[in-house]
Design an enzyme around this catalytic site. Structure first.
Site, PDB file in Angstrom:
ATOM      1  N   SER A 103      24.429  31.100  75.649  1.00  0.00           N
ATOM      2  CA  SER A 103      25.313  32.212  75.960  1.00  0.00           C
ATOM      3  C   SER A 103      25.554  33.061  74.727  1.00  0.00           C
ATOM      4  O   SER A 103      25.640  32.551  73.603  1.00  0.00           O
ATOM      5  CB  SER A 103      26.632  31.682  76.516  1.00  0.00           C
ATOM      6  N   LYS A 104      25.643  34.369  74.964  1.00  0.00           N
ATOM      7  CA  LYS A 104      25.749  35.264  73.820  1.00  0.00           C
ATOM      8  C   LYS A 104      27.087  35.138  73.115  1.00  0.00           C
ATOM      9  O   LYS A 104      27.250  35.620  72.008  1.00  0.00           O
ATOM     10  CB  LYS A 104      25.460  36.697  74.242  1.00  0.00           C
ATOM     11  N   ARG A 105      28.032  34.484  73.760  1.00  0.00           N
ATOM     12  CA  ARG A 105      29.303  34.262  73.080  1.00  0.00           C
ATOM     13  C   ARG A 105      29.181  33.182  72.015  1.00  0.00           C
ATOM     14  O   ARG A 105      29.937  33.119  71.084  1.00  0.00           O
ATOM     15  CB  ARG A 105      30.392  33.889  74.090  1.00  0.00           C
ATOM     16  N   LYS A 106      28.174  32.336  72.170  1.00  0.00           N
ATOM     17  CA  LYS A 106      28.033  31.234  71.214  1.00  0.00           C
ATOM     18  C   LYS A 106      26.929  31.496  70.200  1.00  0.00           C
ATOM     19  O   LYS A 106      26.884  30.873  69.156  1.00  0.00           O
ATOM     20  CB  LYS A 106      27.676  29.948  71.969  1.00  0.00           C
ATOM     21  N   LEU A 107      26.023  32.392  70.558  1.00  0.00           N
ATOM     22  CA  LEU A 107      24.791  32.463  69.771  1.00  0.00           C
ATOM     23  C   LEU A 107      24.119  33.805  70.035  1.00  0.00           C
ATOM     24  O   LEU A 107      24.334  34.400  71.077  1.00  0.00           O
ATOM     25  CB  LEU A 107      23.910  31.312  70.285  1.00  0.00           C
TER      26      LEU A 107
END
Ligand code: GLU
Length: 505
Positions: free
Chosen positions: A254-258
């Site tokens: 997920s783009k929130r994590k990576l």
């Protein structure tokens, strides 16, 4: 069989690593079987639509070398490939299902549906549409639609029983029909839902293998019921293992994590060969266990039975490691130099002879992880007035005598080729009876301004006699001026000192 695969990305933002991953497997499978690979744009969710995204997805595929045989850009026999331009087709198909009593219009307002859900909750019933519009007569349904009342169209799914789905990797999976009760096919804005559009398009486009991410597996019973409603043959379903975040949670990438943007990795200097190789390993392995392989080699050896259903972790650090290996060993020097050249040009570096670039790329490649690292490391090959980093200053401070001697010795050297330079330096070190590092470190610092740089002999030969003399001279001026960067009150003196030495030279 004439194999046809497809990806169907939604243009909603940055081109995603997951799209590249699924794109790769679809491309490879199609090419392995001499088939066709389609890129279709699923832009029916107008609220998430992003106008630039389609172009960026196409550019990503182009960069990766995964060229679709049919797409919005190249066209093809099933045009258009943008779902928003196929609305008539979906409507036609919905009309067919309505006529055959396999689907029905539902007129509930958002408030009515909300109320239905609340009541289900109160009574402890399973949530889901309760089929209340099923019993409308076709006359009433037609009249209400004709009068302009908003409606959705729902599929009449079996009220009980199960639907059997076959996934090529997992075998048979059975779903309870109550979980997919009367799904919406056409929304009130006239746009199809993902389910309707995907099934109609896959059928009309002749898709034989639907290779997509695992997260779509729960949609597959709906699709299977739709294929049955249309009396169409279902394609083969292949659900690829989801990419995971490289942390303890191992949740879906997920783009929130990576960073999940392919453009971003490209901008960091990751090359497409390395990214493809890394993505291939996320879901598949070579029969001989080799970790490094090209797209062509993957196509040559590909089979679905080597796809593993683990939980592959996408780790940008490992990607960089793989990229480094490509830059160091796997990309031929001339090819690599062509790519680096463009970056050097953008960085404003100037040179006369392209052979100079070949030499630079050759000595720097063992030290880089990304293409951008070449730019970060190469400045001193193009600029004479570099500054000295702290480590380099220390080395210079202890190397004055050696630099003075070597300046003299180099000035007398007629041929500045690898062997002559190497012999000279070795003989000199031996004469002095000191360790190599004592002499080489100040020399490296003088030539590059850094303590960390390629082998000194390589540097000497690439820079050539004129630059070597000039740089040793500059370093000695700098030492004589008392290493002025350490003592900011004396910069004037440093400049003068440099000038004096140059004038004297
Ligand atoms: N639009 C979906 C996606 O973005 C396509 C899913 C499918 O391949 O059926 O992944």
């Amino acid at each position: 069989m004439n194999v046809v695969t497809r990806i169907a990305p939604s243009p909603t933002g940055d081109p995603h690593i997951g799209t590249a991953y699924i794109g790769l497997f679809n491309y490879v499978f199609a090419k392995r079987h001499g088939g066709r690979f389609i890129l279709r744009i699923e832009d029916t969710d107008r609220s998430r639509y992003n106008a630039l995204s389609e172009e960026r997805i196409l550019a990503m595929m182009d960069w990766l070398g995964l060229d679709p045989d049919e797409s919005t850009a190249v066209g093809g026999p099933h045009s258009p490939y943008r779902q928003s331009e196929r609305l008539d087709l979906y409507r036609e198909h919905v009309d067919r299902l309505l006529k055959e009593d396999k689907a029905y219009r539902a007129f509930e307002t958002a408030e009515e549906l909300e109320e239905m859900r609340n009541e289900q909750k109160r009574k402890g019933l399973d949530p889901g549409y309760d089929g209340r519009s099923r019993c409308l007569s076709s006359q009433e349904s037609d009249d209400r639609a004709a009068s302009g009342e908003p409606f959705v169209v729902r599929l009449k799914t079996p009220l009980d029983g199960t639907t059997r789905v076959v996934d090529a990797l997992r075998g048979e999976i059975t779903f309870d029909n109550r979980e997919v009760r009367d799904v919406v096919l056409l929304k009130s804005d006239g746009y199809p839902t993902y389910h309707l559009a995907a099934v109609v398009d896959d059928h009309l486009m002749g898709v034989t293998h639907v290779i997509r991410a695992e997260e779509w597996i729960t949609s597959t019973p709906i699709h299977t019921l739709l294929y049955q409603a249309f009396s169409w043959e279902t394609p083969v379903f292949v659900h690829m293992p989801l990419l995971r975040n490289p942390d303890e949670t191992r949740t879906k990438l997920s783009k929130r994590k990576l960073d999940t943007s392919v453009d971003s990795y490209r901008e960091q200097g990751i090359i497409p060969e390395a990214l493809l190789n890394y993505l291939a390993l996320m879901g598949w392995s070579m029969p001989d266990g080799r970790e490094f392989f090209s797209l062509q080699e993957m196509i040559g050896a590909f089979s679905l039975d080597r796809i593993s259903l683990g939980a592959p972790v996408f780790d940008p650090k490992k990607l960089r490691f793989m990229n480094a290996k490509y830059l160091r060993d796997l990309i031929p020097l001339e090819n690599l130099t062509r790519r680096v050249k463009t970056l050097f040009e953008s960085a404003g570096f100037a040179w006369e002879d392209d052979d100079y670039l070949l030499d630079i790329v050759d000595v720097l490649r063992p030290r880089v992880e990304t293409l951008n690292d070449f730019v970060a490391h190469a400045g001193y090959f193009f600029e004479d007035d570099f500054s000295y980093d702290d480590q380099a200053k220390k080395k210079l401070a202890s190397g004055q005598k050696y630099l003075e001697d070597l300046e003299r010795e180099f000035s007398m050297l007629e041929f500045f080729d690898y062997d002559s330079v190497d012999d000279l330096v070795h003989d000199y070190v031996q004469e002095q009876g000191v360790g190599m590092g004592k002499v080489l470190q100040p020399l490296r610092a003088a030539l590059t301004g850094r303590a960390q740089a390629p082998s000194v002999t390589d540097l000497l030969v690439i820079l050539g006699k004129r630059k070597v003399m000039q740089r040793i001279g500059r370093a000695l001026s700098y030492i004589n001026a008392g290493l002025p960067d350490d003592k900011p009150q004396r910069p004037e003196k440093a400049k003068n000192a440099t000038k004096t030495r140059h004038e004297a030279a």
